[in-house]
Design a protein around this motif. Structure first.
Motif, PDB file in Angstrom:
ATOM      1  N   TYR A 185       9.304   6.808  -3.860  1.00 55.31           N
ATOM      2  CA  TYR A 185       9.008   5.407  -3.623  1.00 55.31           C
ATOM      3  C   TYR A 185       9.235   4.613  -4.900  1.00 55.31           C
ATOM      4  O   TYR A 185       8.864   5.072  -5.990  1.00 55.31           O
ATOM      5  CB  TYR A 185       7.551   5.294  -3.188  1.00 55.31           C
ATOM      6  N   ASP A 231       7.639  -2.488  -4.610  1.00 52.28           N
ATOM      7  CA  ASP A 231       7.986  -3.763  -3.983  1.00 52.28           C
ATOM      8  C   ASP A 231       9.379  -4.222  -4.408  1.00 52.28           C
ATOM      9  O   ASP A 231       9.645  -4.434  -5.595  1.00 52.28           O
ATOM     10  CB  ASP A 231       6.933  -4.793  -4.412  1.00 52.28           C
ATOM     11  N   VAL A 249      10.196  -7.938  -6.020  1.00 53.20           N
ATOM     12  CA  VAL A 249       9.938  -8.225  -7.443  1.00 53.20           C
ATOM     13  C   VAL A 249      11.259  -8.179  -8.203  1.00 53.20           C
ATOM     14  O   VAL A 249      11.986  -7.193  -8.127  1.00 53.20           O
ATOM     15  CB  VAL A 249       8.969  -7.180  -8.039  1.00 53.20           C
ATOM     16  N   TYR A 267       1.953  -8.180 -11.549  1.00 59.45           N
ATOM     17  CA  TYR A 267       1.422  -8.886 -10.382  1.00 59.45           C
ATOM     18  C   TYR A 267       2.265  -8.632  -9.129  1.00 59.45           C
ATOM     19  O   TYR A 267       3.491  -8.582  -9.200  1.00 59.45           O
ATOM     20  CB  TYR A 267       1.312 -10.383 -10.664  1.00 59.45           C
ATOM     21  N   ARG A 268       1.575  -8.448  -7.987  1.00 57.19           N
ATOM     22  CA  ARG A 268       2.254  -8.146  -6.728  1.00 57.19           C
ATOM     23  C   ARG A 268       1.661  -8.980  -5.600  1.00 57.19           C
ATOM     24  O   ARG A 268       0.465  -9.279  -5.597  1.00 57.19           O
ATOM     25  CB  ARG A 268       2.073  -6.655  -6.385  1.00 57.19           C
ATOM     26  N   ASP A 269       2.514  -9.289  -4.593  1.00 56.38           N
ATOM     27  CA  ASP A 269       1.993  -9.971  -3.401  1.00 56.38           C
ATOM     28  C   ASP A 269       1.130  -9.019  -2.578  1.00 56.38           C
ATOM     29  O   ASP A 269       0.189  -9.438  -1.911  1.00 56.38           O
ATOM     30  CB  ASP A 269       3.141 -10.498  -2.539  1.00 56.38           C
ATOM     31  N   ASN A 270       1.458  -7.718  -2.612  1.00 56.61           N
ATOM     32  CA  ASN A 270       0.669  -6.705  -1.908  1.00 56.61           C
ATOM     33  C   ASN A 270       0.467  -7.090  -0.451  1.00 56.61           C
ATOM     34  O   ASN A 270      -0.659  -7.166   0.043  1.00 56.61           O
ATOM     35  CB  ASN A 270      -0.677  -6.520  -2.632  1.00 56.61           C
ATOM     36  N   MET A 271       1.583  -7.310   0.247  1.00 60.95           N
ATOM     37  CA  MET A 271       1.536  -7.817   1.616  1.00 60.95           C
ATOM     38  C   MET A 271       0.944  -6.818   2.593  1.00 60.95           C
ATOM     39  O   MET A 271       1.219  -5.631   2.525  1.00 60.95           O
ATOM     40  CB  MET A 271       2.949  -8.155   2.093  1.00 60.95           C
ATOM     41  N   HIS A 305       7.052  -5.586   4.551  1.00 65.05           N
ATOM     42  CA  HIS A 305       7.152  -5.300   3.117  1.00 65.05           C
ATOM     43  C   HIS A 305       8.551  -4.760   2.842  1.00 65.05           C
ATOM     44  O   HIS A 305       9.001  -3.816   3.487  1.00 65.05           O
ATOM     45  CB  HIS A 305       6.097  -4.229   2.776  1.00 65.05           C
ATOM     46  N   ARG A 317       9.452  -2.239   5.884  1.00 66.26           N
ATOM     47  CA  ARG A 317       8.413  -1.422   6.521  1.00 66.26           C
ATOM     48  C   ARG A 317       7.165  -2.280   6.691  1.00 66.26           C
ATOM     49  O   ARG A 317       6.904  -3.182   5.903  1.00 66.26           O
ATOM     50  CB  ARG A 317       8.098  -0.211   5.630  1.00 66.26           C
ATOM     51  N   THR A 319       3.301  -2.529   6.349  1.00 63.35           N
ATOM     52  CA  THR A 319       2.277  -1.760   5.623  1.00 63.35           C
ATOM     53  C   THR A 319       1.008  -1.589   6.444  1.00 63.35           C
ATOM     54  O   THR A 319       0.130  -0.835   6.057  1.00 63.35           O
ATOM     55  CB  THR A 319       1.911  -2.436   4.285  1.00 63.35           C
TER      56      THR A 319
END
Lengths: 88, 419
Positions: A19, A22, A25, A44-48, A52, A70, A72
């Motif tokens: 993996y 993201d 980015v 920093y991430r959107d972490n949807m 994704h 995919r 999440t």
């Protein structure tokens, strides 16, 4: 077990891939002096929750970097393309 | 209000056929406004409400939970408690937690079954043993118990591990913390809920926060599936889903959500009377009071909110178990589960004010939320009540990444899977 559809090798188990995080980015250009943009890029991430876009590398196959779409929340996944094509 | 438990009440109810037990906490409808609203009815949220009421006299508090109490990661961990942390910022915080655990059953008047059975961190190389020695020295310098054992001592204490010539990762020693242990996760959530309720905190289940109320830039309440609730201050304690709640306030965080799996086997007679961490892979083992062996594994490895673990990690975890303890190879697995972790980019948590007025954040617990629960609630309550962090959580800020002050216990760099 996720079964990813590598555009080169076909459908394979997730254990053949690693993996890469993201895929939305983007690294700032090396000439960008604004540390805020670099801070965002590194940490920093959107972490949807939901759709994704993410990198996977087919390390035990063609070794290509891929971009997978995919969900999440459900692990359903759709489009899997070569990163070199999506980001050309 | 729930009655106070005592030996007498247990005996009389027990001998009387266990009838007449009353409800342990109320089920109030949400009031239109509170001084403080805590989002998240897991251990951290409930502990925060309890310490707000107990330590700071803030009793007009609501805890909002979208499902049921302790139904998220509080019910999805492996119940290990320890304070073997080395970095400034972590060491004293986790030690505060262990000290609170030591008196928690008495404090809450509820048996959380904290059992200080000790924890072994196995070392498989000279370098690992050196690192353990250094960590132990830092712990002892901070007044925390730590011991270093050589192979023979480990073998004497844990004779059932693999010490053969064929062991893939030979055991050459271990670091041991005798005050570490396990507790009953549900009891902790129920104990905090009951104790908070007795102090007047409203615990509101089946109430999902769908938005934050904002006036003049300040958070003044929450929108929920049961209507709007105004609040002087709003605290988020929703680890796993912190990014989603924070995004309602326009905040983007250094967090990714990942799955972490746990496992239990069928019950067997007492075998493992301690907690053992394998040093060669992310794997640890303890035995519950029901007799099941409890295994903790590694992250599934990709972002997820699914609360559903994948097969590759099951195989990896069981392979680790068998490498460490060949004698359990024929044991059958009973259950496995996955929790959604806030994986922060340095492996350390957040207990902090946010850039948004009126909004306070508790999250980013990575692998270690359960053990931290009492200190997390204690420090978060202190931060909310005093509007500034306590000394013990002063470094758990959001802007530590901007300032280059990450608390990177593992020395792993900016990755969402550090310890």
């Amino acid at each position: 077990m996720l079964r990813l559809s590598c555009p080169i090798c076909g459908t394979r188990d997730e254990t053949e891939f690693v993996y890469g995080g993201d895929a939305s980015v983007k690294r700032p250009a090396l000439s960008v002096p604004d540390t805020y943009l670099w801070l965002e890029f590194v940490f920093y991430r959107d972490n949807m929750r939901g759709r994704h876009l993410e990198y996977w590398q087919h390390v035990q196959g063609c070794r290509q970097w891929l971009v997978l779409e995919r969900d999440t929340a459900t692990h359903e996944h759709g489009d899997c393309r070569l990163a070199s094509e999506t980001e050309a | 209000m729930s009655e106070r438990y005592s030996l007498l009440s247990l005996l009389s109810r027990g001998l009387g056929g266990n009838v007449g037990w009353t409800r342990v906490w109320r089920e109030p409808a949400p009031k239109p406004a509170y001084d403080v609203v805590i989002v998240g009815g897991g251990g951290h949220g409930l502990a925060t409400a309890y310490y707000l009421a107990k330590e700071h006299g803030v009793r007009n508090v609501a805890v909002l939970e979208k499902g049921w109490l302790g139904g998220g990661n509080t019910g999805r961990n492996t119940t290990v408690i320890r304070s073997n942390y080395m970095m400034p910022g972590n060491t004293k915080f986790y030690e505060r937690s262990v000290r609170l655990w030591e008196n928690l059953s008495q404090d809450l008047n509820f048996n959380v079954m904290f059992s200080q059975r000790g924890q072994f961190n196995l070392c498989h190389s000279i370098a690992q043993l050196d690192a353990a020695r250094r960590r132990g020295n830092v712990m002892r310098a901070n007044g925390i118990d730590a011991e270093l054992f050589d192979r023979e001592e480990v073998r004497k204490r844990l004779p059932y591990l693999d010490y053969s010539e064929n062991a893939r990762f030979p055991i050459i020693g271990a670091q041991f913390q005798g005050r570490a242990g396990t507790a009953r996760h549900d009891a902790m959530a129920w104990g905090f809920a009951r104790a908070a309720d007795r102090l007047g905190v409203d615990i509101i289940q089946q109430c999902e926060v769908t938005g934050l109320l904002r006036e003049h830039g300040r958070i003044v309440g929450v929108e929920t599936t049961r209507g709007g609730i105004r609040a002087g201050k709003v605290g988020l304690a929703v680890a796993g889903h912190t990014s989603r709640l924070a995004s309602m306030a326009g905040l983007r965080l250094p967090i990714e959500s990942h799955l972490l799996q746990g496992f239990v086997t069928e019950s067997l007679k007492p075998l493992v009377d301690t907690v053992i961490s394998f040093g060669a892979a992310h794997f640890y083992i303890s035995q519950s009071d029901k007799g099941s062996l409890v295994f903790g594994g590694d992250l599934d490895g990709y972002n997820s909110y699914a609360q559903r673990g994948g097969l590759p990690i099951i195989e990896h975890t069981l392979a680790s178990a068998k490498a460490l303890m060949p004698c359990i190879s024929r044991l059958r697995m009973l259950r496995h589960w996955a929790g959604v972790m806030d994986m922060s980019m340095d492996g350390s948590p957040f207990i902090t004010k946010t850039p948004v007025d009126g909004l306070y954040l508790n999250g980013g617990w990575c692998y270690g939320g359960f053990k931290a629960t009492p200190a997390s609630g204690w420090c978060f309550a202190w931060t909310i009540a005093n509007d500034r962090p306590h000394e013990d959580n002063a470094l758990f800020t959001l802007d530590r990444f901007r300032n280059g002050r990450q608390i990177d216990e593992k020395g792993a760099g900016p990755v969402p899977y550090a310890q």
